[in-house]
Write a protein that holds these residues in place. Structure first.
Motif, PDB file in Angstrom:
ATOM      1  N   ALA A 122      -7.564   3.643  11.836  1.00  0.00           N
ATOM      2  CA  ALA A 122      -6.815   4.038  13.042  1.00  0.00           C
ATOM      3  C   ALA A 122      -5.705   3.051  13.384  1.00  0.00           C
ATOM      4  CB  ALA A 122      -7.783   4.182  14.213  1.00  0.00           C
ATOM      5  N   VAL A 123      -5.991   1.755  13.377  1.00  0.00           N
ATOM      6  CA  VAL A 123      -5.003   0.759  13.802  1.00  0.00           C
ATOM      7  C   VAL A 123      -3.786   0.735  12.873  1.00  0.00           C
ATOM      8  CG1 VAL A 123      -4.585  -1.687  14.267  1.00  0.00           C
ATOM      9  CG2 VAL A 123      -6.730  -0.629  14.991  1.00  0.00           C
ATOM     10  N   PRO A 124      -3.959   0.715  11.524  1.00  0.00           N
ATOM     11  CA  PRO A 124      -2.775   0.775  10.661  1.00  0.00           C
ATOM     12  C   PRO A 124      -1.949   2.039  10.879  1.00  0.00           C
ATOM     13  CG  PRO A 124      -4.682   0.097   9.396  1.00  0.00           C
ATOM     14  CD  PRO A 124      -5.193   0.529  10.728  1.00  0.00           C
ATOM     15  N   ALA A 125      -2.622   3.169  11.098  1.00  0.00           N
ATOM     16  CA  ALA A 125      -1.890   4.422  11.334  1.00  0.00           C
ATOM     17  C   ALA A 125      -1.070   4.333  12.613  1.00  0.00           C
ATOM     18  CB  ALA A 125      -2.877   5.590  11.409  1.00  0.00           C
ATOM     19  N   ILE A 126      -1.657   3.763  13.653  1.00  0.00           N
ATOM     20  CA  ILE A 126      -0.949   3.619  14.925  1.00  0.00           C
ATOM     21  C   ILE A 126       0.245   2.675  14.775  1.00  0.00           C
ATOM     22  CG2 ILE A 126      -1.134   2.737  17.289  1.00  0.00           C
ATOM     23  CD1 ILE A 126      -4.062   3.696  17.263  1.00  0.00           C
ATOM     24  N   LEU A 127       0.033   1.544  14.100  1.00  0.00           N
ATOM     25  CA  LEU A 127       1.129   0.588  13.908  1.00  0.00           C
ATOM     26  C   LEU A 127       2.238   1.184  13.053  1.00  0.00           C
ATOM     27  CD1 LEU A 127      -0.641  -2.875  13.463  1.00  0.00           C
ATOM     28  CD2 LEU A 127       0.520  -1.953  15.467  1.00  0.00           C
ATOM     29  N   TYR A 128       1.864   2.009  12.074  1.00  0.00           N
ATOM     30  CA  TYR A 128       2.880   2.683  11.251  1.00  0.00           C
ATOM     31  C   TYR A 128       3.749   3.573  12.134  1.00  0.00           C
ATOM     32  CZ  TYR A 128       5.035   5.916   7.932  1.00  0.00           C
ATOM     33  OH  TYR A 128       5.942   6.675   7.233  1.00  0.00           O
ATOM     34  N   VAL A 129       3.103   4.390  12.956  1.00  0.00           N
ATOM     35  CA  VAL A 129       3.831   5.323  13.815  1.00  0.00           C
ATOM     36  C   VAL A 129       4.745   4.566  14.777  1.00  0.00           C
ATOM     37  CG1 VAL A 129       3.580   7.041  15.651  1.00  0.00           C
ATOM     38  CG2 VAL A 129       2.108   7.143  13.632  1.00  0.00           C
ATOM     39  N   VAL A 130       4.222   3.524  15.401  1.00  0.00           N
ATOM     40  CA  VAL A 130       5.013   2.757  16.366  1.00  0.00           C
ATOM     41  C   VAL A 130       6.191   2.071  15.678  1.00  0.00           C
ATOM     42  CG1 VAL A 130       4.976   0.794  17.948  1.00  0.00           C
ATOM     43  CG2 VAL A 130       3.071   2.418  17.930  1.00  0.00           C
ATOM     44  N   THR A 131       5.917   1.400  14.546  1.00  0.00           N
ATOM     45  CA  THR A 131       6.975   0.692  13.822  1.00  0.00           C
ATOM     46  C   THR A 131       8.056   1.648  13.331  1.00  0.00           C
ATOM     47  OG1 THR A 131       5.392  -0.987  13.070  1.00  0.00           O
ATOM     48  CG2 THR A 131       7.479  -0.831  11.876  1.00  0.00           C
ATOM     49  N   ALA A 132       7.624   2.738  12.691  1.00  0.00           N
ATOM     50  CA  ALA A 132       8.587   3.709  12.163  1.00  0.00           C
ATOM     51  C   ALA A 132       9.409   4.334  13.278  1.00  0.00           C
ATOM     52  CB  ALA A 132       7.852   4.793  11.373  1.00  0.00           C
ATOM     53  N   ALA A 133       8.783   4.616  14.419  1.00  0.00           N
ATOM     54  CA  ALA A 133       9.501   5.223  15.539  1.00  0.00           C
ATOM     55  C   ALA A 133      10.542   4.265  16.107  1.00  0.00           C
ATOM     56  CB  ALA A 133       8.510   5.639  16.626  1.00  0.00           C
ATOM     57  N   LEU A 134      10.202   2.983  16.206  1.00  0.00           N
ATOM     58  CA  LEU A 134      11.145   2.002  16.740  1.00  0.00           C
ATOM     59  C   LEU A 134      12.328   1.787  15.802  1.00  0.00           C
ATOM     60  CD1 LEU A 134       8.706  -0.690  18.193  1.00  0.00           C
ATOM     61  CD2 LEU A 134      10.090   0.960  19.479  1.00  0.00           C
ATOM     62  N   VAL A 135      12.038   1.678  14.503  1.00  0.00           N
ATOM     63  CA  VAL A 135      13.111   1.430  13.532  1.00  0.00           C
ATOM     64  C   VAL A 135      13.995   2.661  13.373  1.00  0.00           C
ATOM     65  CG1 VAL A 135      13.619   0.826  11.133  1.00  0.00           C
ATOM     66  CG2 VAL A 135      11.706  -0.268  12.309  1.00  0.00           C
ATOM     67  N   ALA A 136      13.377   3.850  13.431  1.00  0.00           N
ATOM     68  CA  ALA A 136      14.129   5.098  13.227  1.00  0.00           C
ATOM     69  C   ALA A 136      14.520   5.755  14.541  1.00  0.00           C
ATOM     70  CB  ALA A 136      13.298   6.059  12.389  1.00  0.00           C
ATOM     71  N   SER A 137      14.642   4.982  15.594  1.00  0.00           N
ATOM     72  CA  SER A 137      14.908   5.546  16.923  1.00  0.00           C
ATOM     73  C   SER A 137      16.233   6.295  16.982  1.00  0.00           C
ATOM     74  CB  SER A 137      14.898   4.434  17.976  1.00  0.00           C
ATOM     75  OG  SER A 137      15.853   3.431  17.651  1.00  0.00           O
ATOM     76  N   GLY A 138      17.174   5.939  16.100  1.00  0.00           N
ATOM     77  CA  GLY A 138      18.467   6.605  16.129  1.00  0.00           C
ATOM     78  C   GLY A 138      18.538   7.854  15.272  1.00  0.00           C
ATOM     79  N   ASP A 139      17.486   8.152  14.503  1.00  0.00           N
ATOM     80  CA  ASP A 139      17.482   9.322  13.629  1.00  0.00           C
ATOM     81  C   ASP A 139      17.207  10.584  14.429  1.00  0.00           C
ATOM     82  OD1 ASP A 139      17.943   7.594  11.584  1.00  0.00           O
ATOM     83  OD2 ASP A 139      15.867   7.573  10.851  1.00  0.00           O
ATOM     84  N   ASP A 140      17.573  11.731  13.843  1.00  0.00           N
ATOM     85  CA  ASP A 140      17.309  12.987  14.529  1.00  0.00           C
ATOM     86  C   ASP A 140      15.844  13.360  14.406  1.00  0.00           C
ATOM     87  OD1 ASP A 140      16.862  14.345  12.023  1.00  0.00           O
ATOM     88  OD2 ASP A 140      19.029  14.550  11.803  1.00  0.00           O
ATOM     89  N   ALA A 141      15.442  14.423  15.086  1.00  0.00           N
ATOM     90  CA  ALA A 141      14.031  14.815  15.162  1.00  0.00           C
ATOM     91  C   ALA A 141      13.470  15.197  13.801  1.00  0.00           C
ATOM     92  CB  ALA A 141      13.872  15.978  16.148  1.00  0.00           C
ATOM     93  N   ASN A 142      14.267  15.864  12.959  1.00  0.00           N
ATOM     94  CA  ASN A 142      13.774  16.284  11.641  1.00  0.00           C
ATOM     95  C   ASN A 142      13.499  15.087  10.745  1.00  0.00           C
ATOM     96  OD1 ASN A 142      13.900  19.012  12.272  1.00  0.00           O
ATOM     97  ND2 ASN A 142      16.034  19.212  11.567  1.00  0.00           N
ATOM     98  N   ILE A 324       4.141  -1.737   5.480  1.00  0.00           N
ATOM     99  CA  ILE A 324       3.904  -3.190   5.384  1.00  0.00           C
ATOM    100  C   ILE A 324       3.169  -3.702   6.624  1.00  0.00           C
ATOM    101  CG2 ILE A 324       5.008  -5.446   5.273  1.00  0.00           C
ATOM    102  CD1 ILE A 324       7.251  -4.119   3.636  1.00  0.00           C
ATOM    103  N   ILE A 325       3.642  -3.321   7.797  1.00  0.00           N
ATOM    104  CA  ILE A 325       2.989  -3.744   9.036  1.00  0.00           C
ATOM    105  C   ILE A 325       1.560  -3.208   9.099  1.00  0.00           C
ATOM    106  CG2 ILE A 325       3.038  -3.569  11.555  1.00  0.00           C
ATOM    107  CD1 ILE A 325       5.166  -5.403  10.428  1.00  0.00           C
ATOM    108  N   GLY A 326       1.374  -1.968   8.683  1.00  0.00           N
ATOM    109  CA  GLY A 326       0.042  -1.371   8.717  1.00  0.00           C
ATOM    110  C   GLY A 326      -0.949  -2.092   7.819  1.00  0.00           C
ATOM    111  N   LEU A 327      -0.514  -2.463   6.612  1.00  0.00           N
ATOM    112  CA  LEU A 327      -1.415  -3.140   5.669  1.00  0.00           C
ATOM    113  C   LEU A 327      -1.673  -4.591   6.060  1.00  0.00           C
ATOM    114  CD1 LEU A 327      -0.064  -1.816   2.223  1.00  0.00           C
ATOM    115  CD2 LEU A 327      -2.222  -1.198   3.329  1.00  0.00           C
TER     116      LEU A 327
END
Length: 444
Positions: A122-142, A324-327
């Motif tokens: 659970a924790v790696p999955a959550i950190l993946y989602v949070v990290t990816a969302a922050l880094v890709a904040s400027g990308d479109d929804a798709n 990387i953050i998740g692992l």
């Protein structure tokens, strides 16, 4: 001779002499498998970054198999769908043995590895989602939705690599740590295959799935009659694999189902002088799985091109950073904190042989993700895609960092245990069982 059981209320305690022998046997086989896995991955990476990289890609993407049966797969797909099914067959047998006669058979003992494995997912999955969302904040929804398909990549622990590292750096660490890592990895594999079946199944053909029940039942019937001829067992095994593959569910699920259908007799499993059917079958299949199936998969899956700017691009990709953050952070946080919480808020106590530094080192080691992580990466982004290459690099890089951090911690602890281990391993009555596993002052 009286063999001492584990102390009640202790977590990560010393197992029985039979359990210790079982763990040692697996360590020997998985250490060799981990070395072959590493060699295969290194060869693939070197080839994929050489002037002959097109030859590697051509070999990986070479298609063979009958189209009429939907089995016209590339060599890379055959390795992922076919050979990894053997890996999950072994995992299924281990899981069945653990639930019937191992630590998972006792609810008190099962609670820790199940909770730790669940939090380590659970924790790696959550950190993946949070990290990816922050880094890709400027990308479109798709684009963001596509990136989020990789949330499960950092959730898996590679048992072959982890045990290989542990065998090299932790020669004198307490057996309870090794047993915990094995049990944790078994539960981890079950969660991983469930994630693959539920979240990475694009379409489902119920007719083919129902048809798989017939060869699965035949497999169970043959084993109940103690028929273990590999050529006979291969018939229902291959049919079950083919039917599950045709159903749309990833074919490795068939391996787990076959493993769970292997009969396990607790009385025989508990007898140190007998070898159960499940144990014999596992011993026949594991060398092929660890020595051939997984290394071949690693060869076709790990060939990521990092020359020509690939290295910089991978380190800035949202999915790669999430992996990387998740692992490196997610796995140790999830496992260590959950283990500490089980000790803090229940009656269980850490075994007197261990220190919390040992648990932390083992939690770092669980961040070594490779085989299943590469498989999920292929399913999430597609084999050969640009993002799939970035994720592969992230898996390799994150696993390397996790193994180095774990090596530093566990190597220091290993020195402490070396002297203790030498004294405990004395077999003064020469009965083949170290005295630490026997009642003091008691004999046969």
């Amino acid at each position: 001779m009286t063999l001492l059981p584990r102390q009640p209320g202790r977590i990560l305690g010393r197992g029985t002499w039979r359990e210790s022998r079982y763990v040692a046997d697996i360590l020997r086989q998985e250490t060799v498998g981990g070395a072959l896995l590493l060699i295969a991955a290194v060869v693939a990476i070197i080839w994929a970054n050489s002037p002959w990289r097109d030859a590697y890609t051509g070999l990986r993407d070479l298609t063979i198999g009958p189209h009429s049966l939907h089995l016209d797969l590339t060599l890379g797909q055959w390795a992922a769908d076919g050979l990894l099914a053997v890996f999950f067959l072994v995992a299924g047998i281990e899981l069945k043995r653990e639930f019937v006669a191992g630590d998972l058979a006792d609810r008190r003992k099962a609670a820790l590895p199940i909770v730790a494995a669940a939090c380590g997912v659970a924790v790696p999955a959550i950190l993946y989602v949070v990290t990816a969302a922050l880094v890709a904040s400027g990308d479109d929804a798709n684009q963001l939705s596509a990136i989020m398909r990789g949330w499960a990549i950092p959730t898996a622990t590679d048992i072959a690599f982890a045990l290989a590292v542990l065998a090299v750096i932790g020669t004198h660490l307490p057996s309870g740590l090794r047993s915990f890592l094995l049990t944790l990895a078994v539960v981890d594999d079950l969660i991983a295959i469930t994630i693959i079946a539920v979240f990475y199944t694009e379409s489902l053909n119920l007719l083919w799935l129902a048809a798989a029940i017939v060869p699965l039942a035949a497999w169970r019937f043959l084993l109940q009659r103690k028929i273990t001829n590999p050529f006979i067992l291969a018939v229902p095994g291959i049919l079950a694999w083919a039917f599950v593959h045709s159903s749309g569910i990833h074919a490795t699920v068939a391996g787990v189902l076959l493993g769970l259908l292997v009969p396990v007799n607790r009385a025989v499993e508990d007898d140190p002088d007998q070898h159960s059917l499940a144990e014999r079958l596992e011993h026949k299949i594991r060398p092929f799985s660890a020595g051939f199936a997984v290394p071949v998969f690693a060869f076709f899956a790990a060939g990521v091109t990092i020359v020509g700017g690939g290295f910089t691009a991978a380190l800035t990709d949202p999915a790669a950073l999430g992996v990387i953050i998740g692992l490196v952070l997610g796995k140790p946080i999830g496992i260590f904190v959950s283990t500490w919480a089980m000790s803090r808020f229940t009656r269980a106590e850490l075994d007197s042989e261990l220190a919390w530094t040992d648990v932390f080192g083992l939690s770092l080691l669980a961040g070594v993700g490779f085989t299943v992580s590469l498989l999920i990466g292929d399913l999430a982004f597609g084999v050969g895609s640009e993002r799939d290459d970035y994720v592969k690099f992230a898996i390799l890089f994150g696993s390397l960092v996790a193994s180095l951090l774990a090596a530093i911690v566990l190597r220091l602890r290993n020195r402490v245990y070396r002297r203790i281990h030498e004294e405990e391993s004395r077999d003064t009555d020469r009965d083949g069982v170290p005295d630490v596993y026997e009642g003091k002052g008691q004999s046969d």
